[in-house]
Design an enzyme around this catalytic site. Structure first.
Site, PDB file in Angstrom:
ATOM      1  N   CYS A   2      49.426-132.881  36.646  1.00 12.87           N
ATOM      2  CA  CYS A   2      48.462-133.801  37.238  1.00 12.87           C
ATOM      3  C   CYS A   2      48.097-133.268  38.614  1.00 12.87           C
ATOM      4  O   CYS A   2      48.735-132.339  39.118  1.00 12.87           O
ATOM      5  CB  CYS A   2      49.085-135.187  37.407  1.00 12.87           C
ATOM      6  N   ARG A  27      43.414-129.955  36.817  1.00  8.54           N
ATOM      7  CA  ARG A  27      44.843-130.153  36.543  1.00  8.54           C
ATOM      8  C   ARG A  27      45.085-131.288  35.537  1.00  8.54           C
ATOM      9  O   ARG A  27      46.212-131.480  35.079  1.00  8.54           O
ATOM     10  CB  ARG A  27      45.589-130.465  37.843  1.00  8.54           C
ATOM     11  N   TRP A  74      47.071-135.852  33.637  1.00  7.31           N
ATOM     12  CA  TRP A  74      47.185-135.235  32.308  1.00  7.31           C
ATOM     13  C   TRP A  74      48.355-135.956  31.647  1.00  7.31           C
ATOM     14  O   TRP A  74      49.504-135.799  32.056  1.00  7.31           O
ATOM     15  CB  TRP A  74      47.456-133.735  32.431  1.00  7.31           C
ATOM     16  N   ASN A 100      53.289-136.221  39.913  1.00  6.75           N
ATOM     17  CA  ASN A 100      52.998-135.085  39.038  1.00  6.75           C
ATOM     18  C   ASN A 100      54.341-134.559  38.545  1.00  6.75           C
ATOM     19  O   ASN A 100      55.177-134.166  39.356  1.00  6.75           O
ATOM     20  CB  ASN A 100      52.258-133.997  39.841  1.00  6.75           C
ATOM     21  N   GLY A 101      54.569-134.558  37.239  1.00  3.93           N
ATOM     22  CA  GLY A 101      55.857-134.079  36.715  1.00  3.93           C
ATOM     23  C   GLY A 101      56.408-135.079  35.714  1.00  3.93           C
ATOM     24  O   GLY A 101      55.659-135.857  35.119  1.00  3.93           O
ATOM     25  N   GLU A 482      43.268-112.849  22.868  1.00  4.49           N
ATOM     26  CA  GLU A 482      42.689-113.565  24.010  1.00  4.49           C
ATOM     27  C   GLU A 482      41.283-114.082  23.669  1.00  4.49           C
ATOM     28  O   GLU A 482      40.931-115.206  24.017  1.00  4.49           O
ATOM     29  CB  GLU A 482      42.669-112.624  25.230  1.00  4.49           C
ATOM     30  N   LYS A 486      40.298-118.062  23.638  1.00  3.47           N
ATOM     31  CA  LYS A 486      39.224-118.603  24.474  1.00  3.47           C
ATOM     32  C   LYS A 486      38.256-119.423  23.628  1.00  3.47           C
ATOM     33  O   LYS A 486      37.830-120.501  24.012  1.00  3.47           O
ATOM     34  CB  LYS A 486      38.515-117.435  25.153  1.00  3.47           C
ATOM     35  N   GLU A 489      39.884-122.742  22.654  1.00  2.00           N
ATOM     36  CA  GLU A 489      40.060-123.653  23.790  1.00  2.00           C
ATOM     37  C   GLU A 489      38.780-124.380  24.161  1.00  2.00           C
ATOM     38  O   GLU A 489      38.809-125.571  24.432  1.00  2.00           O
ATOM     39  CB  GLU A 489      40.518-122.868  25.032  1.00  2.00           C
ATOM     40  N   HIS A 505      47.040-107.963   4.727  1.00  2.00           N
ATOM     41  CA  HIS A 505      48.271-108.637   4.301  1.00  2.00           C
ATOM     42  C   HIS A 505      48.118-110.152   4.230  1.00  2.00           C
ATOM     43  O   HIS A 505      49.108-110.861   4.127  1.00  2.00           O
ATOM     44  CB  HIS A 505      49.424-108.272   5.246  1.00  2.00           C
ATOM     45  N   LYS A 604      45.159-127.107  33.219  1.00  2.00           N
ATOM     46  CA  LYS A 604      45.163-125.731  33.711  1.00  2.00           C
ATOM     47  C   LYS A 604      46.565-125.141  33.718  1.00  2.00           C
ATOM     48  O   LYS A 604      46.772-123.991  33.358  1.00  2.00           O
ATOM     49  CB  LYS A 604      44.559-125.706  35.116  1.00  2.00           C
TER      50      LYS A 604
HETATM   51  O1  M6R Z   1      49.550-120.363  34.881  1.00  2.00           O
HETATM   52  P1  M6R Z   1      49.981-119.540  33.710  1.00  2.00           P
HETATM   53  O2  M6R Z   1      49.361-118.161  33.711  1.00  2.00           O
HETATM   54  O3  M6R Z   1      51.466-119.461  33.533  1.00  2.00           O
HETATM   55  O4  M6R Z   1      49.404-120.304  32.440  1.00  2.00           O
HETATM   56  C1  M6R Z   1      49.710-119.866  31.152  1.00  2.00           C
HETATM   57  C2  M6R Z   1      48.879-120.580  30.118  1.00  2.00           C
HETATM   58  O5  M6R Z   1      49.099-121.965  30.157  1.00  2.00           O
HETATM   59  C3  M6R Z   1      47.376-120.328  30.301  1.00  2.00           C
HETATM   60  O6  M6R Z   1      47.088-118.963  30.278  1.00  2.00           O
HETATM   61  C4  M6R Z   1      46.579-121.032  29.195  1.00  2.00           C
HETATM   62  O7  M6R Z   1      46.834-120.440  27.951  1.00  2.00           O
HETATM   63  C5  M6R Z   1      45.105-121.041  29.519  1.00  2.00           C
HETATM   64  N1  M6R Z   1      44.550-122.281  29.076  1.00  2.00           N
HETATM   65  C6  M6R Z   1      44.361-119.925  28.895  1.00  2.00           C
HETATM   66  O8  M6R Z   1      42.985-120.028  29.002  1.00  2.00           O
END
Ligand code: M6R
Length: 609
Positions: A2, A27, A74, A100-101, A482, A486, A489, A505, A604
């Site tokens: 958060c 966040r 969040w 936050n936590g 990656e 993306k 996401e 396979h 994030k």
């Molecule tokens: O802050 P970090 O690099 O440790 O975060 C890792 C992942 O949570 C982060 O890369 C996540 O997969 C992103 N949403 C990717 O776009």
């Protein structure tokens, strides 16, 4: 995760809080709320959904006060709703709490507080803190906070305000929930992250784990949970204010993609000498230490894991060392075998991902040295590490990582080259070739962005797809992963990244005319193989979108669409190749009207397990 903010000072308190929350919305954006002290009362407002919903309410019913706290959520405990939104109040409505936590022992605390007669309004773990404070408060808010902290366990950044203390806020931090204090002139700011206060001040105090902070308009006093005074040096932040703004782009993600050439350049500054050699003396890992290593163990999550995978290929190939690669969330339970001759590398943009930090703890316990690859100075990861390689990417606001992934890959390449040179496993010709490729990289990434206009119509055509496949081999396999992540996401289209050789396979069964296949087909030792895989997909009627080098007839002939990118050393090429994949995901998502910067269900940084 958060976002939390606080402010004490002469400005419009709610205005400052909302401005901060806007910059922290990445966040979490399930709900938002604020509380202020006014005339001996706590006044607040909170709403489910994005910050805009709260702003709308506050326009109709403005709030004013001398000090205030704010939160963007969040959801972890309790679904997104008005009542579960923070701040949470005690029974009398005189103490407000943001968090936050996670409060791990919240269930037991709630049960005993209910027995004592407290009434809970929400399903959250946070609310127990407000009721505990109510029980323990006898006129001294700081003392009540200290007593409350003795009762709660977990990871948290907490913010508290009280109707009796109109010019004071109390914050506390335990575990990897970041908290910074911004020092102004007769005003003080608090936030989970730098962009929230960059507009007001660059003089910051970084709150560390196990600390309580008392905030007034004259500044902040830091002490340990036990009350011992802490003298903290002021950190001067040199991030550009504009880096936390959209700067004319439709989305932060688009702007951040266009920042990649600069980020690559900044990440290379001082590390890549003009003669192409690498200077990583900043690492603080001696050459004899690097020579004594028997093994490298790399772990990370999400996009950072794919950057780590790219690093694995380079380290293994150039430095001839065994490299283990594991998702941090798996590493922590896999009883890894480590010793003092192991170098553990944790890759994390934020430096506060809970799984990664737990993996770090285990690696250190096992006797390994720790190298952190991170973007955030002062993060829990940076502070725990024996050596740190920063990314120089500046703040990344889009929830989907782009420029920080690129920077992570650059850091991994630099480290692999440095390690190989120190260990004497690389010849000067190869090192020179890689050095030249890195020197060219900012310009090549810039040129790769030129495919943008070609990507737009392709994105429109394939946006109706419900599944896509991304294929790559060797160093381009992590790029396929990656690219697929993306797309998932931000566009909510199912996508899989696959090692192209594995397609036969299993996943080849998915292919037909409805499944577009993205193929990373640039030049390199495995190009012929990937071209065969491309032909296999084409033979199943899939539309092929290839990323290839200019004038590469083989790749161009076999694909339906080709995004051409400049040719460079095949080990550095993946950092150029990812650019069209980012643009493709972006334009598909934008065409579908998705919320690109704040995709559903994501945050994030994931500070919970
Ligand atoms: O802050 P970090 O690099 O440790 O975060 C890792 C992942 O949570 C982060 O890369 C996540 O997969 C992103 N949403 C990717 O776009």
């Amino acid at each position: 995760m958060c976002g939390i903010v606080g402010y004490v000072g002469p400005r419009d308190v709610v205005g400052v809080l909302l401005d901060g929350l806007r910059r922290l919305e990445y966040r979490g954006y399930d709900s938002a709320g604020v509380a202020v002290v006014n005339g001996g009362r706590v006044l607040g407002s909170k709403r489910v959904g994005k910050l805009a919903n709260l702003e709308e309410v506050l326009v109709k019913t403005p709030l004013h006060g001398s000090a205030g706290i704010g939160h963007t959520r969040w959801a972890t405990h309790g679904r997104p709703s008005d009542t579960n939104a923070h701040p949470h109040l005690d029974c009398k409505g005189r103490i407000a709490v943001i968090h936050n936590g996670i409060i791990e022992n919240h269930a037991a605390l709630r049960a005993s507080l209910v027995k004592k007669g407290h009434t809970f309004a929400s399903e959250t773990d946070t609310e127990v803190v407000a009721h505990l404070l109510e029980d323990l408060y006898t006129g001294d808010l700081v003392a009540a906070v200290r007593e409350t902290l003795k009762a709660v366990s977990g990871a948290y950044a907490l913010g508290v305000l009280c109707a009796d203390a109109p010019d004071q806020l109390v914050f506390a931090r335990n575990g990897a929930s970041p908290l910074i204090i911004g020092l102004g002139d007769g005003e003080t700011f608090v936030a989970s992250d730098i962009p929230a206060i960059l507009n007001y001040t660059r003089r910051e105090l970084i709150v560390q784990e196990g600390e309580v902070v008392v905030v007034t308009r004259d500044g902040a006093t830091i002490s340990t949970f036990n009350g011992a005074h802490v003298q903290r040096e002021i950190t001067n932040i040199n991030w550009d204010v504009r880096s936390a703004e959209k700067g004319g782009f439709k989305h932060f993600m688009l702007k951040e993609m266009y920042e990649q050439p600069k980020v690559v350049k900044d990440t290379l500054v001082g590390r890549l000498r003009t003669d192409g050699s690498i200077d990583l003396s900043e690492l603080g890992l001696s050459e004899s230490r690097l020579r004594s290593l028997h093994k490298i163990s790399i772990f990370a999550c999400g996009s950072a894991f794919y950057a780590a995978a790219y690093g694995m290929y380079l380290i293994r190939q150039l430095a001839k060392l065994p490299v283990e690669l594991e998702l941090a969330s798996e590493f922590r339970y896999s009883e890894p075998v480590l010793d003092k001759n192991t170098l553990a590398i944790a890759v994390s943009q934020s430096g506060e991902t809970a799984d990664t930090l737990e993996a770090v703890r285990i690696a250190k316990e096992g006797g390994a040295s720790l190298l952190a690859v991170t973007n955030v100075v002062g993060s829990a990861l940076a502070r725990t590490a024996d050596a740190t390689l920063f990314m120089q990417a500046g703040p990344e606001i889009g929830v989907a990582a782009t420029k920080t992934f690129t920077a992570q890959c650059v850091d991994m390449a630099l480290f692999a080259m440095h390690l190989a040179r120190v260990r004497g496993t690389i010849d000067s010709g190869t090192l020179d070739g890689l050095g030249q490729a890195l020197r060219d990289l900012p310009s090549f990434v810039d040129q790769a962005l030129n495919v943008n206009d070609e990507v737009v119509p392709v994105a429109r055509r394939i946006a109706p797809a419900s599944t896509m496949l991304y294929l790559g081999r060797h160093v381009n396999f992590p790029i396929a992963l990656e690219g697929a992540l993306k797309l998932k996401e931000i566009s909510y289209i199912h996508a899989e990244g696959y090692a192209a050789g594995e397609m036969k396979h299993g996943p080849i069964a998915l292919l037909d005319a409805s499944v577009p296949v993205v193929v990373l087909a640039t030049k390199g030792p495995v190009q012929e193989k990937i071209l065969s895989n491309m032909a296999e997909a084409k033979a199943r009627d899939s539309r092929i979108i290839a990323v290839a080098n200019p004038h590469d007839d083989m790749a161009i002939e076999n694909a339906d669409v080709v995004f051409t990118v400049p040719e460079t050393h095949h080990l550095i090429q993946p950092i150029v190749n990812v650019v069209p994949l980012y643009l493709l995901a972006y334009h598909i998502a934008d065409h579908k009207g998705c919320d690109v910067d704040q995709p559903r269900n994501l945050a994030k940084t994931v500070t919970v397990e």
